[in-house]
Structures are given as C-alpha cells and as structure tokens.
Design an enzyme around this catalytic site. Sequence first.
Site, short mmCIF file in Angstrom:
data_model
loop_
_atom_site.label_atom_id
_atom_site.label_comp_id
_atom_site.label_asym_id
_atom_site.label_seq_id
_atom_site.Cartn_x
_atom_site.Cartn_y
_atom_site.Cartn_z
N CYS A 137 -12.91 -39.53 -21.83
CA CYS A 137 -11.80 -40.35 -21.32
C CYS A 137 -11.68 -41.66 -22.11
CB CYS A 137 -12.05 -40.65 -19.84
SG CYS A 137 -10.87 -41.83 -19.14
N TRP A 180 -13.04 -34.08 -12.53
CA TRP A 180 -14.34 -34.38 -13.14
C TRP A 180 -15.48 -33.88 -12.24
CZ3 TRP A 180 -13.52 -35.55 -17.91
CH2 TRP A 180 -12.43 -36.34 -18.29
N GLU A 248 -10.31 -49.78 -12.48
CA GLU A 248 -9.31 -50.21 -13.47
C GLU A 248 -10.05 -50.70 -14.71
OE1 GLU A 248 -6.82 -50.92 -15.92
OE2 GLU A 248 -5.88 -50.22 -14.06
N SER A 249 -9.95 -49.93 -15.80
CA SER A 249 -10.75 -50.22 -17.00
C SER A 249 -10.45 -51.58 -17.61
CB SER A 249 -10.53 -49.12 -18.05
OG SER A 249 -9.17 -49.10 -18.48
N TYR A 297 0.04 -39.98 -23.67
CA TYR A 297 0.06 -39.18 -22.43
C TYR A 297 1.49 -38.90 -22.00
CZ TYR A 297 -4.95 -39.51 -21.70
OH TYR A 297 -6.31 -39.38 -21.83
#
Length: 473
Positions: A137, A180, A248-249, A297
């Site tokens: 990811c 996942w 939230e990355s 995406y």
Amino acid sequence: PHHTPPRPHSPTEPKPRHPITPHRTTSRTPRPTRAKSDATPASPTYPPNPAASSIDYPMEAKDQTAIINALRQQVTELERIKGVSLQSQKGAIGALHQNDKKGAFKRKDAVFQDRITKDGPYQPESGRYVLYVSYACPWASRCLALLHLKNLDDHIEICSVYPTWGKTRPNNITDVHKGWIFAPEGDFTMTNPAGWGEFGPIANLTQDTVLGKKTIREVYESQVGRDTHTFSVPVLFDKKTKQIVCNESSLIIRDFNSMFNELPGVNADLDFAPSDLEVEMEKVDNFVYPGLNNGVYKCGFAKGQEAYEEAFYGLYDTLDKMEDILSKQRYLCGDRITLSDIRAFVTLIRFDEVYAVYFKCNGKLIREYPNILNYTRELYQIPGIKKSVDMTHIKNHYYTSHPQLNTYGIVPLGPRGLKENRDDPEGHYAIFVQPHDRNKFTLTGKITKFLPIVGVVLAVAGIGSLMLKKKSA
C-alpha cells in the site's frame, strides 16, 4: 397459443395496465409444466479452470451443514465466473466500490484522525504503539518510510499483512468482503479472491502480535461505537487504550516526523516538514495528491470512459508539472527533502511496474521523464526509504487482489524477467539502483557542470594571449 390479442377499449372502460395485454379479470389457462430432469445441471465452465471440480448442490438435503456448504460453493463459483467480489449494500465497502454515478472513483475519507501530542490522550511513548501496514500500500509505505528515516524502529512495532486480499469473514457466506488479512502461520498456499493462482509465504510478513486478529477488518471492528465500512491501512493503534489512533497517512507521517524526537536513538535532527517550507509543501501536496497519488487510482478504478479520460489527463498534466519543477531544483519544494517528496515517491516507485499496466496509465512511463526518473532513483537509494519498498508485495497485491481487473491473478515479471536481471534478487529495482544526476543542484555539482565551459573560456583566452605575444614579437 396463450396470447390473446388486445381489443379496443372505450373511454368508459378502465385503461389496460399493460400496453399490449389488457387487464384480465379471469385467470389464465395454466401452461403445461415441464417434466423435471433427474440429471444434475452442469456447472458453469467459463472461465475454464482445469483445477476446479464439478459442484454438487444437494438442494433436497435435510442436513443443514450440507446446505450451507452448497450455498458457500455457489457464492465462490459465481465470484469466480463473474470475476467480481460480491458486496452487501449495508456491509463492508471494498476499494472498487467507491464510485459515483458517472463511474468516477471517489475515495472515502479516513474515519480515525486523532493525533500524537505531548499533553493529550495519546502521548509519545516508546513501545506504546503498533503500526498496521501492507508493504504493497502506498499510503502505508509513506508511514514506513518516515518510521525508518526517523529511526523509530525500536519504539513503534510493525504488523504487516499479506499482499493478496482474502475473505475477511470466511465463515459467513452472506458476507463476501475481500480485504487485508494476516498470512496463515507456517507453510501455506493461497489463491486470489476468485480462486485462481497459488501464492505462498514471502518476506516482511507478521501476525497480529497485539490483538491476535486474523484480518484488518477485525482490528477495526474491535472499536466499539466507532463504526466504519472501509478497512484500510495504515492503522496506528494504541496498545495501552486498545484504541485506533489514526488511519490517515498524511497525519501519521507528520506525527512520526516531530512527536517522538525526545525518545532515545531517534533522528531528531531530521525535519521533513521545516516551517519555512510549509507554504510550498501545501502547494505541492494540493496538486500531487489529486493528480498523482489518487490520480492513478482514479484511472484504474474508473467505471466509465469519461471518468477515466478525465483522470488520465489530470495525471499526465501533473507529471509534466513535476518534470518541469524537477528540471530547476533538486526536490519538489526546493533544496531539501520534505514530506511532499515522500508522498510523491511512493506512487512513482510503483508507476512503471503496476500503474502503467494495471491502471491503464500508459501515456508515458516514469523512465521517459529524465528528471522524475533521477529524482526517484535518488530517493530510492536513501536507506530508510529503500527499506519501505518491497516490490514483491506491491506487485502481488495489485495483480492478485482484484479479479475484476485481472481474473487469473497473473503477475507480470517486469525488469526482473530480463535476462540480465533473472538471477539478481534486486532485479525488480534495476532501473532505480543506477546512478542519479541530482547532485548537479549542489554547489559542487553546479561548479562541475560549468567546468567544461570554464575550460573552453580559459583555452580561448590562452590562445588569444599567445597570439598577441607572437604579434608583438
């Protein structure tokens, strides 16, 4: 023989409910029933799978277990034939089911957005947090890169899932969500969600050492009263309170950058969000995220031609803009690496191997952009960033997790398949391990760049001086 032609009706008669057949007040003559065959109908055979056995549906069986198993077989077979992942309207939502009416991909916002603070409920403590990730990811890989760059490895635990999606509720035949999962322990063989391929153990896998869960979905569902229908990575989890802190990355990497600096061994001097570059970082993020990070995406998950083309144009406009910026300066925001560079890198490193093929981003490859290519090479060759890249995870995830896009789960070889790279374990990265030219933006590089010109000027000056001496003699 069973159809009666319509007759004209007067204005006083009720209008027929059907445009052809008038309203009937009497029952139809029943059609003769067909004799039931004792033969079991043949199971569908497309796409042909030599390994698939015929399915026997015990529809008259009174044994409940047998009926449930038969229904489960039917669901699996239907998914294999259609190449799709069936979804419950009110259940879990997969990545390929986030589109608007025009087919444009619309990513769901992260639900958990708490922060690490010195005086809040989640404080920076060694060993308190675990980061759930997939090396496949790009959003999770941002966090892995920051974790390694800041040397947080001894303070934050990593739990890594298997790259190929699996059923997140394998014992529930009415819930066929794919997502996942953690790899089974020991030796194992898995298929893609449609039942194709054979995939086994690989490097960089762990179990859930904190909660003992089998899927990331179960981690989310452990949060009582904090509902979500998407189960993504990364997940920053607090072992002390048993709560998800953030998924939230973009927020996680900021906390990794600044909030753990007082812990022993952390690279506190490395600041990837310097205050004097905050404005420039915001400008870059505002076009790199929608155009590049999410842009690939939007191309790959589009369900309409117009939506795909719009995303495609935006993607390549963004790459052109980045190429122009990187032709004038070393990094996207100037002469220092920032979080904006790491956010861009995770998409660039996957582009040629995955997005150009799988997501139909086939206008140009990254290797066709000289400045972007060398920029990506430089970032990949930084040890902390390189440690966050696992191309086996990356390719296995994309090419085996979405039967809608790749039914048989065949993984392209890419550069590793070329003769010169077949015996090289780093063959995946052949193009990125080559020397880069980004040093040309340093002072030494600038001087070196102009040395040939200076040499020519000095040579011309020397020749001119010699000619003047001869003339005066």
